[in-house]
Design a protein around this motif. Structure first.
Motif, short mmCIF file in Angstrom:
data_model
loop_
_atom_site.label_atom_id
_atom_site.label_comp_id
_atom_site.label_asym_id
_atom_site.label_seq_id
_atom_site.Cartn_x
_atom_site.Cartn_y
_atom_site.Cartn_z
N UNK A 63 0.84 -1.20 0.00
CA UNK A 63 0.00 0.00 0.00
C UNK A 63 0.88 1.26 0.00
N UNK A 64 1.90 1.28 0.85
CA UNK A 64 2.79 2.45 0.91
C UNK A 64 3.51 2.67 -0.41
N UNK A 65 3.96 1.60 -1.05
CA UNK A 65 4.66 1.75 -2.31
C UNK A 65 3.74 2.27 -3.41
N UNK A 66 2.49 1.78 -3.45
CA UNK A 66 1.54 2.28 -4.44
C UNK A 66 1.22 3.75 -4.17
N UNK A 67 1.08 4.11 -2.90
CA UNK A 67 0.83 5.51 -2.54
C UNK A 67 2.01 6.40 -2.95
N UNK A 68 3.22 5.91 -2.74
CA UNK A 68 4.41 6.68 -3.13
C UNK A 68 4.50 6.83 -4.65
N UNK A 69 4.14 5.79 -5.38
CA UNK A 69 4.15 5.87 -6.84
C UNK A 69 3.14 6.91 -7.32
N UNK A 70 1.93 6.85 -6.77
CA UNK A 70 0.91 7.83 -7.15
C UNK A 70 1.35 9.24 -6.78
N UNK A 71 1.95 9.40 -5.61
CA UNK A 71 2.44 10.72 -5.18
C UNK A 71 3.53 11.22 -6.12
N UNK A 72 4.42 10.33 -6.51
CA UNK A 72 5.50 10.71 -7.41
C UNK A 72 4.95 11.23 -8.74
N UNK A 73 4.02 10.49 -9.31
CA UNK A 73 3.42 10.91 -10.58
C UNK A 73 2.67 12.22 -10.39
N UNK A 74 1.93 12.34 -9.29
CA UNK A 74 1.18 13.56 -9.01
C UNK A 74 2.07 14.77 -8.83
N UNK A 75 3.17 14.60 -8.12
CA UNK A 75 4.09 15.73 -7.88
C UNK A 75 4.77 16.15 -9.19
N UNK A 76 5.20 15.17 -9.97
CA UNK A 76 5.83 15.50 -11.25
C UNK A 76 4.83 16.21 -12.17
N UNK A 77 3.60 15.74 -12.19
CA UNK A 77 2.57 16.39 -13.01
C UNK A 77 2.28 17.80 -12.51
N UNK A 78 2.25 17.99 -11.20
CA UNK A 78 1.98 19.31 -10.64
C UNK A 78 3.06 20.32 -11.01
N UNK A 79 4.28 19.85 -11.23
CA UNK A 79 5.38 20.72 -11.64
C UNK A 79 5.52 20.76 -13.16
N UNK A 80 4.43 20.43 -13.85
CA UNK A 80 4.38 20.46 -15.32
C UNK A 80 5.45 19.59 -15.96
N UNK A 81 5.65 18.43 -15.39
CA UNK A 81 6.54 17.41 -15.91
C UNK A 81 7.99 17.89 -16.00
N UNK A 82 8.37 18.72 -15.05
CA UNK A 82 9.76 19.19 -14.95
C UNK A 82 10.30 18.74 -13.59
N UNK A 83 11.54 18.31 -13.61
CA UNK A 83 12.18 17.86 -12.38
C UNK A 83 13.00 19.00 -11.78
N UNK A 84 12.88 19.16 -10.46
CA UNK A 84 13.63 20.20 -9.76
C UNK A 84 14.40 19.58 -8.61
N UNK A 85 15.33 20.34 -8.06
CA UNK A 85 16.07 19.86 -6.89
C UNK A 85 15.13 19.66 -5.71
#
Length: 114
Positions: A63-85
């Motif tokens: 469950x935690x790993x799936x939640x982390x995966x969803x969070x990762x995709x959500x955070x990257x999408x929220x930053x318009x698919x750009x990676x930052x420090x």
């Protein structure tokens, strides 16, 4: 794991962030689909048995790993698919929290909710 880290850092420094992310996800998929089954198949072929996988917190860890995966995709999408420090620090923090919770559960300091 170190080789995956180094290759991801190298391609990210070259401006290929999508390749770095794909590499990190792809290596985990490879490990799950090839790295785990091959030793299991080999063991069971030579020992005529099965391997019991027992862990009281396995459902919670998944469950935690799936939640982390969803969070990762959500955070990257929220930053318009750009990676930052900052995102890198957030992801490293997620991983540290996951490891800490997993260790606390494994050493019976806390119990998994399900």
């Amino acid at each position: 794991m170190l080789a995956d880290l180094l290759t991801s850092v190298i391609v990210a420094q070259q401006g290929l962030g999508d390749m770095a992310v794909s590499s990190s996800i792809g290596s985990n998929i490879f490990d799950i689909l090839i790295g785990l089954p091959l030793p299991w198949i080999t063991y069971t072929a030579y020992n005529d048995g099965e391997i019991a996988v027992g862990n009281d917190s396995l459902r919670f860890s998944i469950f935690m790993l799936i939640l982390m995966l969803a969070s990762t995709i959500g955070i990257i999408a929220a930053f318009q698919w750009r990676m930052t420090k900052f995102q890198g620090l957030v992801f490293m923090s997620f991983y540290a929290i996951f490891v800490l919770i997993s260790l606390l559960i494994e050493y019976n300091s806390i119990s998994a909710p399900f």
